[in-house]
Structures are given as structure tokens and as C-alpha cells.
Design an enzyme around this catalytic site. Structure first.
Site, mmCIF file in Angstrom:
data_model
loop_
_atom_site.group_PDB
_atom_site.id
_atom_site.type_symbol
_atom_site.label_atom_id
_atom_site.label_comp_id
_atom_site.label_asym_id
_atom_site.label_seq_id
_atom_site.Cartn_x
_atom_site.Cartn_y
_atom_site.Cartn_z
ATOM 1 N N ASP A 38 -3.775 2.400 -5.153
ATOM 2 C CA ASP A 38 -2.408 2.360 -4.595
ATOM 3 C C ASP A 38 -2.124 1.092 -3.811
ATOM 4 O OD1 ASP A 38 -3.814 2.777 -2.194
ATOM 5 O OD2 ASP A 38 -2.161 3.960 -1.376
ATOM 6 N N GLU A 39 -2.851 0.025 -4.115
ATOM 7 C CA GLU A 39 -2.795 -1.137 -3.228
ATOM 8 C C GLU A 39 -2.929 -2.421 -4.041
ATOM 9 O OE1 GLU A 39 -5.836 -2.361 0.297
ATOM 10 O OE2 GLU A 39 -6.141 -0.500 -0.772
ATOM 11 N N ASP A 73 0.864 -1.191 0.000
ATOM 12 C CA ASP A 73 0.000 0.000 0.000
ATOM 13 C C ASP A 73 0.897 1.236 0.000
ATOM 14 O OD1 ASP A 73 -3.030 0.784 1.784
ATOM 15 O OD2 ASP A 73 -1.658 2.167 0.804
#
Ligand code: TTP
Ligand code: MG
Length: 382
Positions: free
Chosen positions: A103-104, A9
């Protein structure tokens, strides 16, 4: 076979990209989101978080907490560009990658031949490559399943690397606060706390009574999460649109159509166990010009009511006396897996309106499944 799952993340993602593009902002409190005071914060740099600024907080509140903060609008295209770079680093590392948000992502390292040597090495290598490619940092967790890997990546942020080994699982879970459990929202955590449940250990301690809490949380409390990496690739948005039988500018007609579309989208999201944080209205004018308007929600939803309500707000802004439209549609994007909620419990009497809607909509979906689509029609259509 014992699995090894990595979760990555990025740190303060939108704010970190802004600081990257404007180095003079590095080390400063940067708050991204809501270019108007009526919006909500998308994210804040760690410098701004020190003042208590958080994602989903109204912008006016963030301004009060952090008056000297640098407030910036969302530049989604730029974040997507960096996101693609990050994901391509992960994909080069392993074929089993599942991106779950901008974002993960999860990476399944089981048997990837990357585990010669300590697990930390794989994590370090991924972090190093991301930094090399983007100049940004992310936090990594490595554990025997997805749930634990996500918990691990959150344990040391920013720029952290946390490994939970199989023998450490039970002690980590025992003390894990329910508000830290992925999928348990703040409201649910508060409801559980008011029942005296603060940690996953407390849930486990309920024994027989815990059955009523819903199987999923109990499974997590036992450290069980069989969800494979990659299962959910592909679902980026859920949408529905309809070309109207004839061009119309009649608000009532458009609203009725929007409700029908919202219902389709909501039902599909609920069926897939997904919630979306962005609602997008699509309109094609009689002159074929296409308009799309989006709104970010403070909390992801799969509720027909919320999708319709937000769609209506967007629609009302576009409706002007003479314009006529040939197509209307609504979409839900920025999808995440369903949060864990326990609205069906009589244990919690203080449901708010949107939770009641959720429960109602689930019931409607069930009846439809059993008796067909025509079984229930909203009063609006009658
Ligand atoms: P997160 O990974 O939840 O947050 P983050 O990367 O900003 O910070 P952290 O270091 O804690 O991981 O979300 C990723 C991006 O998604 C975030 O930068 C902005 C966006 N976002 C929203 O727009 N609204 C929200 O409510 C949240 C939580 C995130
Ligand atoms: Mg992040």
C-alpha cells in the site's frame, strides 16, 4: 539538483478494503488478521486503533482491548487487486514510481513538469485520482528525499497531505522521535531511549560518539538520503528450492534440506539489505501435487534462524508418516528495506537471542564472502 519526492501510504489499508466491500462496517472497529486467536493483527481500522489495537499485536490481546471489534481474516488477493489499481494511478502520473509494499510507493516528481504551481497541487491530484479510482484514501508526504517524504506522509494520517520544504528540514529532524524514523524498529528505539536518545536531534548532539551508532542513522539525522526512487523495483520475494535426489518422507532429511535452503535465502536477503514479513514453505509431493504454506511474522526478518524456525513449523504440520516429497523450498516475501539496527554495539548488552543470531549470521556472511562458501558449515550438517 534539488529533488522532490512524494511518498504515498494508504490508510488502514486491509481494514479500509474490508469496509469498502462491506459498507455496513464503515465507522466500526474492524480488525484484520489471524483468523485464529493464535495469530497476530495485520491492521486495524482507525476506529479500532482508538482502543489501542495495533498491527502485529496478538489477536487475543486485541480481543481484550476491543471485545466488540469485528475480526476478519486476511483476503490478500482482494488487497492485491486494489493495490494494483492504486499503483496504476501513480504510474499514470509519473514514470518514476517505486512500490515498496502493498500500500505504499514513492514517486519522484523532480523535473516531471508536474511542479508548475505549488507542490501541494501534485499531492492533491494524486490523492484525488486514488480516491476516484478506488474510493479509498491515502496519505501523502512531499519532501526533498525519500526518508523525509516517508516521515511527512506519516505526520498527518489518515487522508493527510504534508509538505516538508528544504528550509523546514532541520527543524523537523531535530524534534523527530527515533521511533518515528523509518527503519528504526520498536526494539532499537527502546534501546536508544535507554541510552538517553529520544530524537534525531539527540543523535546529532552526540557528535564524536555518534560514529559508533552506525553511519546510516547519523546521515538521516543530517537529513541526508540519496537513495533514488526506482532503485529497488523488482525484488518481490527471495526463495530457494531443490528437487531432492529421490523422493523422501524422512523428516530429518527434509529438515536438513530446509536448513540449507533457509541459509541461502537468509544470506541473499542480508546481502540485498532486505527483510521479509512472510515465510512460505513449498513442497511438491511424490504425486506432483504442489503445496505452499505461508506464515506472517510480527517483525520482518532476514535471519536464517527465523526463516528456518518458521519453515520448520510449517513443515511439521505437513509431515505425516507415509507422504513422500520430491521437492522442498522456502521463500521470503513481503519485503522491506532493512531496518536500522545497532546490534554490533557493546553499548547494548541486553541483546535477545534473535539479535545475536543476526549478528552471528552477518559475521558468517562476511567470512563466506572472503573465504568461499565452504568456509563455514553449520554443525547441523556435520
Ligand atoms: P501499513 O501501511 O503499515 O498500515 P495501514 O495501511 O494498515 O495503516 P496506516 O494508515 O497506518 O498506513 O501497512 C499496510 C498493510 O500491510 C496493512 O493494512 C496490513 C499489512 N500489515 C501487516 O500485515 N502486518 C503488519 O505488521 C503491518 C504493519 C502491516
Ligand atoms: Mg498504510
Amino acid at each position: 539538483m534539488e529533488r522532490v519526492i512524494l511518498h504515498m501510504d494508504m490508510d488502514a489499508f486491509y481494514a479500509a478494503v474490508e469496509q469498502l466491500d462491506r459498507p455496513e462496517l464503515s465507522g466500526k472497529p474492524v480488525i484484520v488478521g489471524g483468523s485464529t486467536r493464535r495469530g497476530v493483527v495485520s491492521t486495524a481500522s482507525y476506529e479500532a486503533r482508538a482502543f489501542g489495537v495495533r498491527s502485529a499485536m496478538p489477536v487475543f490481546q486485541a480481543e481484550r482491548l476491543c471485545p466488540h471489534g469485528v475480526f476478519l481474516p486476511v483476503r490478500m488477493e482482494r488487497y492485491k487487486e486494489i493495490s494494483r489499481k492504486v499503483m496504476s494511478v501513480l504510474e499514470a502520473f509519473s514514470p518514476a514510481v517505486e512500490q515498496v509494499s502493498i500500500d505504499e510507493a514513492y514517486v519522484d516528481l523532480t523535473g516531471s513538469g508536474r511542479l508548475n504551481g505549488p507542490r501541494e497541487e501534485a499531492g492533491k491530484e494524486i490523492k484525488r485520482r486514488i480516491r476516484e479510482r478506488t474510493s479509498l484514501t491515502g496519505s501523502v508526504g512531499i519532501a526533498p528525499n525519500r526518508f523525509l517524504a516517508k516521515v511527512a506522509s506519516d505526520m498527518d494520517k489518515p487522508d493527510g497531505l504534508t509538505v516538508i520544504r528544504p528550509e523546514e528540514v532541520s527543524s523537523v529532524l531535530r524534534d523527530l522521535a527515533l521511533r518515528k524514523v523509518p527503519g528504526v524498529g520498536a526494539k532499537t528505539a527502546a534501546a536508544l531511549e535507554s541510552e538517553g536518545l529520544r530524537t534525531l536531534g539527540d543523535v546529532l548532539g552526540l557528535q564524536g560518539r555518534a560514529g559508533a551508532l552506525g553511519g546510516r542513522l547519523l546521515e538521516l539525522a543530517r537529513g541526508i538520503d540519496e537513495t533514488p526512487v526506482g532503485q529497488w523495483a523488482g525484488a518481490k520475494s527471495i526463495s530457494s528450492e531443490e528437487t531432492l535426489p529421490e523422493d523422501t518422507g524422512d523428516p530429518e532429511r527434509l529438515k536438513a534440506e530446509l536448513l540449507a535452503q533457509s541459509e541461502l535465502v537468509g544470506a541473499r536477503a542480508r546481502m540485498k539489505g532486505l527483510k521479509g514479513a512472510t515465510v512460505t514453505l513449498k513442497l511438491r509431493r511424490a504425486d506432483f501435487k504442489l503445496l505452499t504454506r505461508s506464515v506472517s511474522l510480527a517483525e520482518p526478518t532476514s535471519s536464517t534462524y527465523v526463516i528456518y524456525r518458521e519453515g520448520m513449523r510449517l513443515l511439521e504440520r505437513e509431515l505425516s508418516g507415509r507422504r513422500r516429497y520430491r521437492l522442498i523450498g522456502i521463500g521470503l516475501s513481503n519485503l522491506t528495506r532493512n531496518r536500522i539496527e545497532f546490534v554490533q554495539l557493546s553499548l547494548f548488552e541486553n541483546r535477545d537471542a534473535s539479535e545475536t543470531w543476526d549478528a552471528l549470521e552477518r559475521a558468517v556472511d562476511e567470512i563466506r564472502d572472503r573465504f568461499g562458501k565452504g568456509a563455514i558449515t553449520r554443525a547441523r550438517f556435520l
